[in-house]
Design a protein around this motif. Structure first.
Motif, PDB file in Angstrom:
ATOM      1  N   TYR A 240      -3.565  13.593  -9.306  1.00  0.00           N
ATOM      2  CA  TYR A 240      -2.903  12.451  -9.938  1.00  0.00           C
ATOM      3  C   TYR A 240      -3.022  12.532 -11.459  1.00  0.00           C
ATOM      4  CZ  TYR A 240      -2.060  10.239  -5.465  1.00  0.00           C
ATOM      5  OH  TYR A 240      -1.594   9.968  -4.206  1.00  0.00           O
ATOM      6  N   ALA A 241      -4.165  12.988 -11.944  1.00  0.00           N
ATOM      7  CA  ALA A 241      -4.309  13.190 -13.384  1.00  0.00           C
ATOM      8  C   ALA A 241      -3.330  14.254 -13.871  1.00  0.00           C
ATOM      9  CB  ALA A 241      -5.743  13.595 -13.711  1.00  0.00           C
ATOM     10  N   GLU A 242      -3.195  15.322 -13.101  1.00  0.00           N
ATOM     11  CA  GLU A 242      -2.271  16.388 -13.481  1.00  0.00           C
ATOM     12  C   GLU A 242      -0.834  15.891 -13.459  1.00  0.00           C
ATOM     13  OE1 GLU A 242      -1.297  20.113 -14.877  1.00  0.00           O
ATOM     14  OE2 GLU A 242      -3.253  19.140 -14.662  1.00  0.00           O
ATOM     15  N   ALA A 243      -0.508  15.020 -12.502  1.00  0.00           N
ATOM     16  CA  ALA A 243       0.850  14.478 -12.432  1.00  0.00           C
ATOM     17  C   ALA A 243       1.185  13.670 -13.682  1.00  0.00           C
ATOM     18  CB  ALA A 243       1.004  13.611 -11.186  1.00  0.00           C
TER      19      ALA A 243
ATOM     20  N   PRO B 138       0.809  -1.231   0.000  1.00  0.00           N
ATOM     21  CA  PRO B 138       0.000   0.000   0.000  1.00  0.00           C
ATOM     22  C   PRO B 138       0.838   1.274   0.000  1.00  0.00           C
ATOM     23  CG  PRO B 138      -0.959  -1.604   1.489  1.00  0.00           C
ATOM     24  CD  PRO B 138       0.371  -2.163   1.068  1.00  0.00           C
ATOM     25  N   GLN B 139       1.997   1.249   0.667  1.00  0.00           N
ATOM     26  CA  GLN B 139       2.856   2.439   0.692  1.00  0.00           C
ATOM     27  C   GLN B 139       3.466   2.730  -0.676  1.00  0.00           C
ATOM     28  OE1 GLN B 139       2.407   0.178   3.110  1.00  0.00           O
ATOM     29  NE2 GLN B 139       3.772   0.567   4.836  1.00  0.00           N
ATOM     30  N   LEU B 140       3.620   1.694  -1.493  1.00  0.00           N
ATOM     31  CA  LEU B 140       4.201   1.892  -2.827  1.00  0.00           C
ATOM     32  C   LEU B 140       3.197   2.489  -3.800  1.00  0.00           C
ATOM     33  CD1 LEU B 140       6.735   1.185  -4.674  1.00  0.00           C
ATOM     34  CD2 LEU B 140       5.514  -0.922  -5.231  1.00  0.00           C
ATOM     35  N   LEU B 141       1.910   2.283  -3.528  1.00  0.00           N
ATOM     36  CA  LEU B 141       0.874   2.589  -4.514  1.00  0.00           C
ATOM     37  C   LEU B 141       0.399   4.034  -4.424  1.00  0.00           C
ATOM     38  CD1 LEU B 141      -1.149  -0.724  -4.150  1.00  0.00           C
ATOM     39  CD2 LEU B 141       0.601  -0.163  -5.851  1.00  0.00           C
ATOM     40  N   THR B 142       1.351   4.950  -4.483  1.00  0.00           N
ATOM     41  CA  THR B 142       1.009   6.372  -4.469  1.00  0.00           C
ATOM     42  C   THR B 142       1.609   7.118  -5.650  1.00  0.00           C
ATOM     43  OG1 THR B 142       2.930   6.847  -3.067  1.00  0.00           O
ATOM     44  CG2 THR B 142       0.834   6.405  -1.946  1.00  0.00           C
ATOM     45  N   ASP B 143       2.377   6.428  -6.477  1.00  0.00           N
ATOM     46  CA  ASP B 143       3.095   7.077  -7.578  1.00  0.00           C
ATOM     47  C   ASP B 143       2.387   6.765  -8.893  1.00  0.00           C
ATOM     48  OD1 ASP B 143       4.834   8.056  -9.464  1.00  0.00           O
ATOM     49  OD2 ASP B 143       6.636   7.266  -8.500  1.00  0.00           O
ATOM     50  N   PRO B 144       1.771   7.745  -9.533  1.00  0.00           N
ATOM     51  CA  PRO B 144       1.090   7.465 -10.810  1.00  0.00           C
ATOM     52  C   PRO B 144       2.036   6.975 -11.890  1.00  0.00           C
ATOM     53  CG  PRO B 144       1.200   9.832 -10.394  1.00  0.00           C
ATOM     54  CD  PRO B 144       1.636   9.157  -9.133  1.00  0.00           C
TER      55      PRO B 144
ATOM     56  N   VAL C 185       1.456   3.760 -14.446  1.00  0.00           N
ATOM     57  CA  VAL C 185       1.497   3.900 -15.903  1.00  0.00           C
ATOM     58  C   VAL C 185       2.496   2.934 -16.530  1.00  0.00           C
ATOM     59  CG1 VAL C 185       2.211   5.466 -17.763  1.00  0.00           C
ATOM     60  CG2 VAL C 185       0.662   6.275 -15.971  1.00  0.00           C
ATOM     61  N   HIS C 186       3.677   2.789 -15.926  1.00  0.00           N
ATOM     62  CA  HIS C 186       4.755   2.059 -16.590  1.00  0.00           C
ATOM     63  C   HIS C 186       4.801   0.575 -16.255  1.00  0.00           C
ATOM     64  CE1 HIS C 186       6.640   5.478 -18.552  1.00  0.00           C
ATOM     65  NE2 HIS C 186       6.507   6.172 -17.435  1.00  0.00           N
TER      66      HIS C 186
ATOM     67  N   LEU D  62      -5.907   6.007 -19.997  1.00  0.00           N
ATOM     68  CA  LEU D  62      -6.957   5.396 -19.186  1.00  0.00           C
ATOM     69  C   LEU D  62      -6.914   5.897 -17.750  1.00  0.00           C
ATOM     70  CD1 LEU D  62      -6.767   1.706 -20.417  1.00  0.00           C
ATOM     71  CD2 LEU D  62      -8.861   3.045 -20.306  1.00  0.00           C
ATOM     72  N   LEU D  63      -5.718   5.931 -17.193  1.00  0.00           N
ATOM     73  CA  LEU D  63      -5.589   6.300 -15.785  1.00  0.00           C
ATOM     74  C   LEU D  63      -5.835   7.786 -15.567  1.00  0.00           C
ATOM     75  CD1 LEU D  63      -2.530   4.050 -14.974  1.00  0.00           C
ATOM     76  CD2 LEU D  63      -4.793   3.870 -13.937  1.00  0.00           C
ATOM     77  N   GLU D  64      -5.418   8.612 -16.512  1.00  0.00           N
ATOM     78  CA  GLU D  64      -5.681  10.050 -16.377  1.00  0.00           C
ATOM     79  C   GLU D  64      -7.172  10.302 -16.256  1.00  0.00           C
ATOM     80  OE1 GLU D  64      -6.585  14.099 -18.158  1.00  0.00           O
ATOM     81  OE2 GLU D  64      -7.202  12.083 -18.768  1.00  0.00           O
ATOM     82  N   THR D  65      -7.942   9.658 -17.112  1.00  0.00           N
ATOM     83  CA  THR D  65      -9.390   9.824 -17.059  1.00  0.00           C
ATOM     84  C   THR D  65      -9.961   9.256 -15.764  1.00  0.00           C
ATOM     85  OG1 THR D  65      -9.556   9.751 -19.466  1.00  0.00           O
ATOM     86  CG2 THR D  65     -11.549   9.254 -18.225  1.00  0.00           C
TER      87      THR D  65
END
Length: 650
Positions: free
Chosen positions: A487-490, A418-424, A428-429, A474-477
């Motif tokens: 997160y979309a802006e990032a 859960p701590q890792l899952l903050t970076d968009p 994406v990659h 997909l993720l931006e939307t």
């Protein structure tokens, strides 16, 4: 007893297992009294996979022509029949295995329940063989083998028109057999005396020591009597484990100097002893060998890149292991298997030709190494930190594919996912298949909002096999839809990707049946672009549709098109729709199907954005200046289409 007979040639791959082959042959031929479901089990390294591989050679019509069938025991040769379905689960989810089976039988099912119903309705029994259940799943610790047994294999076993042969770890064998009628299932445990194959183990060892089959020419391999005696001793010491035989031979042939074939003290009786005795014979403590192999025991997928081995071993050991690895080929070699893998420039992988991965020779070695670690979660924490440090400039687009795609598996076992899952950028990659599997293994209440958005979007990511740009779109939307605009802006600002659109807003209003773009004239300035949506009556902020006093069941909601401003006080009759001439003169055109939308350049007909959704599109419209307004059953959203680059959104 093995039930072998000296008058017949052994199976060329298995070299024995006569009793087990007889039982499998009876199952394949539907012999009287034969069980409908066969469960092959045993300890890790007991030869389960090898047995099924050898048996499938006999079941494949073309391959069996290459075998000496006339010389083999007829009771171990199944009748010639069409090849069975073999949905191999290696790396797959339970659902993927089931759909492989549906594809094999060309079923028309669109749901899991329908697959079983259609299998049961087929005119004749179907034969299914599922090997290597312990290798199911894209993430090692996500529990996919147990899920495969519960959700796929148990229902198949309960379907009376299915003749099923499966190979599972012992803890899952009883669960699979549970609830089946007496006589319907037979468990073949290869470690039990009834099915053990001591003669086959001896033949295996003797063949592996024979220079005719690739062994080096050494005094005890060239002398037939010495070779046979050593093979007999190896087989006798190995108990019921073909893996222990293989490791014993590997260790001897990797470092034959000083080996005394008459001294059985250095012949192992278990995987753990193989590790310990080999290290001792080379003058090294066993702990060093185990620490060298620890990263491979904790690895995901096909193994770790060789250039990461020293870094990860040092992380687990808490000390620099690079020197030990530099001279550790003789030490680790008997237990390691290198594999060449092609690079994929399309996914950002560097280099020409390929790269080398290292993995353990057998999962049982990993079981032994992990069992000896003081704290597996702590070891995985150290590996995860080392993998993070290996990301150049903390830019996931530059990360090694193993780091990028499998760090989630390591942090899952460390309890840190859960701590890792903050970076968009990671979302994406990273390969969405293992990342999705890892996230799904975390209790939902432990996931943050970005991870929940990713998990909601993951089915589209995996179903479309979307490359990096499409995943980003997909993720931006999705982030905008879920109220996470930062997160979309990032994704737009940090990742350096030219997405085919920018999602302007999302409105969670269900039941939208029609949309149109337009403009609202203003006496004191330029007209305001607006979105007009037909929504169910009673929707907050909407005006009833139709003439006053009429009950149409519908209402009209007016919303800002560029900015998410509700305009509930606006009379829809004041909105000006684009004329047909304005639409025809616009640079972009829109085409729509039931589950897709395409925006294309009128000048050259090039598609600049292709959109799909996990929910059907109910309406769509495109403004002359390139803002796409669309609706699904969940609500509406507006996307500003850019002039180049194809993409997908939901």
């Amino acid at each position: 007893m093995t039930g072998s007979t000296e008058d017949y040639a052994p199976h060329p791959l298995i070299g024995g297992r006569t009793a087990a082959l007889r039982a499998l042959t009876a199952w394949r031929g539907s012999a009287p009294g034969a069980a409908r479901v066969i469960v092959v089990t045993g300890g890790s390294g007991s030869g389960r996979s090898r047995l099924l591989t050898g048996f499938l050679m006999l079941c494949e019509p073309e391959f069996r022509k290459q075998l000496p069938l006339d010389e083999m025991d007829p009771s171990t040769v199944p009748p010639e029949l069409p090849a069975p379905a073999v949905p191999a689960p290696d790396g797959l989810t339970a659902a993927q295995v089931l759909w492989l089976l549906a594809d094999h039988y060309e079923l028309n099912a669109t749901s899991i329940e329908a697959v079983y119903a259609e299998l049961a309705a087929l005119g004749e029994p179907v034969t299914v063989v599922v090997p290597d259940v312990d290798r199911a799943g894209p993430v090692r610790t996500a529990g996919e083998p147990a899920r495969l047994v519960r959700e796929v294999l148990s229902p198949l076993a309960a379907t009376e028109t299915v003749r099923l042969l499966v190979e599972v770890p012992r803890p899952l064998a009883a669960e699979l057999a549970q609830g089946l009628p007496a006589g319907a299932v037979q468990i073949i445990d290869l470690d039990e005396p009834e099915w053990a194959d001591s003669e086959g183990l001896v033949r295996h060892a003797q063949a592996a020591l024979n220079p005719e089959f690739g062994a080096p020419e050494l005094p005890f391999t060239m002398d037939p009597a010495a070779r046979l005696a050593l093979g007999a001793a190896i087989g006798r010491r190995a108990g019921t484990s073909p893996l222990v035989v293989q490791l014993a031979v590997n260790c001897i042939l990797m470092a034959p100097e000083g080996f005394d074939p008459a001294d059985e003290r250095f012949l192992p009786t278990s995987v753990g002893e193989a590790l310990d005795l080999h290290a001792r014979r080379l003058g090294t403590d066993s702990q060093t060998l185990r620490l060298l192999l620890a990263p491979l025991a904790l690895a995901e997928a096909d193994g770790i890149p060789v250039h990461l081995w020293a870094r990860l071993a040092s992380a687990v050991a808490g000390q620099d292991m690079s020197q030990a690895i530099a001279g550790g080929l003789l030490l680790a070699g008997p237990f390691v298997q290198p594999e060449e893998q092609d690079t994929d420039p399309a996914e950002g992988e560097q280099g020409e030709g390929g790269r080398t991965l290292l993995r353990l020779l057998h999962p049982a070695i990993g079981d032994e190494i992990r069992a000896g670690l003081p704290n597996v979660a702590a070891a995985q924490t150290q590996i995860a930190m080392a993998l993070l440090e290996a990301v150049p400039e903390q830019d996931w687009s530059k990360a090694d594919p193993y780091v990028r795609d499998h760090i989630a598996g390591h942090t899952l076992e460390a309890g840190l996912l859960p701590q890792l899952l903050t970076d968009p950028a990671l979302f994406v990659h990273a390969d969405p298949v293992p990342l999705r599997a890892a996230i799904e293994a975390v209790p939902p209440e432990e996931l943050g909002a970005p991870a929940r958005t990713y998990l909601r979007t993951a089915p589209l990511l995996t179903r479309t096999q979307a490359p990096t740009m499409l995943r980003a779109a997909l993720l931006e939307t999705a982030f905008v839809e879920d109220g996470l605009p930062e997160y979309a802006e990032a994704i737009h600002q940090r990742l350096g990707l030219e997405l085919p659109w920018q999602t302007l807003w999302s409105l969670p209003v269900p039941g939208i049946s029609a949309v149109t773009v337009g403009s609202l004239p203003r006496p004191d300035g330029p007209a305001t672009p607006v979105a007009v949506m037909v929504v169910p009556a009673g929707t907050p902020g909407a005006r009833p549709a139709g003439a006053p006093g009429e009950e149409s069941g519908a209402a009209v909601l007016v919303h800002g098109l560029v900015r998410p401003d509700p305009l509930g006080d606006v009379d829809p009759e004041q909105v000006l729709r684009p004329s047909e001439e304005e639409r025809a003169a616009a640079p972009l055109g829109l085409s729509r199907g039931a589950d897709y939308l395409r925006v294309w350049e009128r000048a050259d007909q090039e598609v600049v954005a292709a959109l799909i959704s996990d929910a059907p599109f109910t309406a769509a419209d495109l403004s002359p200046d390139g803002i796409l307004l669309l609706a699904t059953e969940r609500g509406a959203k507006a996307l500003r289409i850019r002039g180049a680059g194809a993409g997908i959104a939901s």
